[in-house]
Enzyme design. Sequence first.
Site, PDB file in Angstrom:
ATOM      1  N   GLU A  66      28.143  14.784  60.335  1.00 29.70           N
ATOM      2  CA  GLU A  66      26.914  15.590  60.258  1.00 29.70           C
ATOM      3  C   GLU A  66      27.217  16.974  60.867  1.00 29.70           C
ATOM      4  O   GLU A  66      27.893  17.079  61.885  1.00 29.70           O
ATOM      5  CB  GLU A  66      25.789  14.917  61.059  1.00 29.70           C
ATOM      6  CG  GLU A  66      24.491  15.717  61.017  1.00 29.70           C
ATOM      7  CD  GLU A  66      23.349  15.082  61.811  1.00 29.70           C
ATOM      8  OE1 GLU A  66      23.609  14.438  62.844  1.00 29.70           O
ATOM      9  OE2 GLU A  66      22.192  15.248  61.382  1.00 29.70           O
ATOM     10  N   LYS A 140      18.491  15.186  54.715  1.00 29.98           N
ATOM     11  CA  LYS A 140      18.070  14.245  55.760  1.00 29.98           C
ATOM     12  C   LYS A 140      16.573  13.976  55.638  1.00 29.98           C
ATOM     13  O   LYS A 140      15.761  14.918  55.707  1.00 29.98           O
ATOM     14  CB  LYS A 140      18.406  14.858  57.112  1.00 29.98           C
ATOM     15  CG  LYS A 140      18.254  13.959  58.319  1.00 29.98           C
ATOM     16  CD  LYS A 140      18.824  14.686  59.562  1.00 29.98           C
ATOM     17  CE  LYS A 140      18.892  13.835  60.795  1.00 29.98           C
ATOM     18  NZ  LYS A 140      19.607  14.520  61.904  1.00 29.98           N
ATOM     19  N   CYS A 181      22.479  10.565  59.862  1.00 28.56           N
ATOM     20  CA  CYS A 181      22.225  10.347  61.291  1.00 28.56           C
ATOM     21  C   CYS A 181      20.923   9.589  61.570  1.00 28.56           C
ATOM     22  O   CYS A 181      20.891   8.377  61.461  1.00 28.56           O
ATOM     23  CB  CYS A 181      22.291  11.677  62.032  1.00 28.56           C
ATOM     24  SG  CYS A 181      22.694  11.431  63.779  1.00 28.56           S
TER      25      CYS A 181
HETATM   26  N1  LIG Z   1      21.135  13.406  65.731  1.00 27.07           N
HETATM   27  C1  LIG Z   1      20.394  12.543  65.035  1.00 27.07           C
HETATM   28  O1  LIG Z   1      19.922  12.833  63.966  1.00 27.07           O
HETATM   29  C2  LIG Z   1      20.102  11.186  65.542  1.00 27.07           C
HETATM   30  C3  LIG Z   1      20.460  10.760  66.891  1.00 27.07           C
HETATM   31  O2  LIG Z   1      21.205  11.384  67.630  1.00 27.07           O
HETATM   32  C4  LIG Z   1      19.825   9.508  67.323  1.00 27.07           C
HETATM   33  O3  LIG Z   1      19.107   8.893  66.526  1.00 27.07           O
HETATM   34  O4  LIG Z   1      20.015   9.100  68.460  1.00 27.07           O
END
Ligand SMILES: NC(=O)CC(=O)C(=O)O
Length: 310
Positions: A66, A140, A181
């Site tokens: 990401e 996302k 994520c």
């Molecule tokens: N960074 C993200 O999108 C998610 C994350 O770090 C988490 O769910 O913990």
Amino acid sequence: MASVFRPETARQPPVERPPTPPNGGRYKIALCQLAVTPDKERNIAHARSVIEAAADNGAQLILLPEIWNCPYSNDSFPVYAEDIDAGFEASPSSAMLSNVAREKKLTIVGGSIPERSNGHLYNTCCVFDKDGELKAKHRKVHLFDIDIPGKITFKESDVLTAGDGPTIVDTDVGRIGVGICYDIRFPELAMLYAARGAHIICYPGAFNMTTGPAHWELLQKARAVDNQIYVATCAPARDPSAGYIAWGHSTLVGPFGQIVATTEHEQTTVIAEIDYSQTEKIRLNMPLESQRRGDLYNLVDVTRHASHKT
Ligand SMILES: NC(=O)CC(=O)C(=O)O
């Protein structure tokens, strides 16, 4: 330079069960846990050389982290954002991925970058096929808005807009569902991909030093074991001097919930073998799909939902 962008093809999930991919569904995946700096050109050149090395080591599917082309912060997103739909001149990160995919004959799930489109900013993953064509774009869908006092506060929605749909795409290495994520925290999305015949779900991610040790591996195993499916994640390497410190630990989890390959937090590439016959075997041994008691708990008709949304 090939500049074939086809965002309109990004979400056309086939409705039939996919055939077994070539080579009996066996191939190598590379999880490129990249070090990320504030220098975008350097990040792009570095990603390219890591992808080339992974290809030279036999990888056919590449997964990037990401936000690999800039620091992970709300301040950075507008500054580094690229207009992916405007073509390669406007999106050097996508141009590099397309070129290296074509040159090395790779399927690339290109992590994510900040995307600018029609006055909005998104956290977007592009999938390229071995001809360098953009096959899918996942924005996302669940933005990372959390507040754990004294630990971590982040509000992506201050800057970013959420995507409006799931993304599932047929490639040379099988049918791939994509999440970014925070998307991994929502089991419904993974269920939907499994119901739509995905062979693997790829999650570029950047968990942090609070949620990483608590949940990163747990969530990957949960998504894999519930759906009897391969789950691959790829994170940035940890930079202790960064504003947002990534947990790292890029991992491949198999359909029995087992860790196939993983790493710590340094810059590295994890290369591992995927074998879809394992998925078939586990689903025969433990036929959860046919044992599901939809009459008791048909909370969401994921198949209907998928057709409706896409
Ligand atoms: N960074 C993200 O999108 C998610 C994350 O770090 C988490 O769910 O913990």
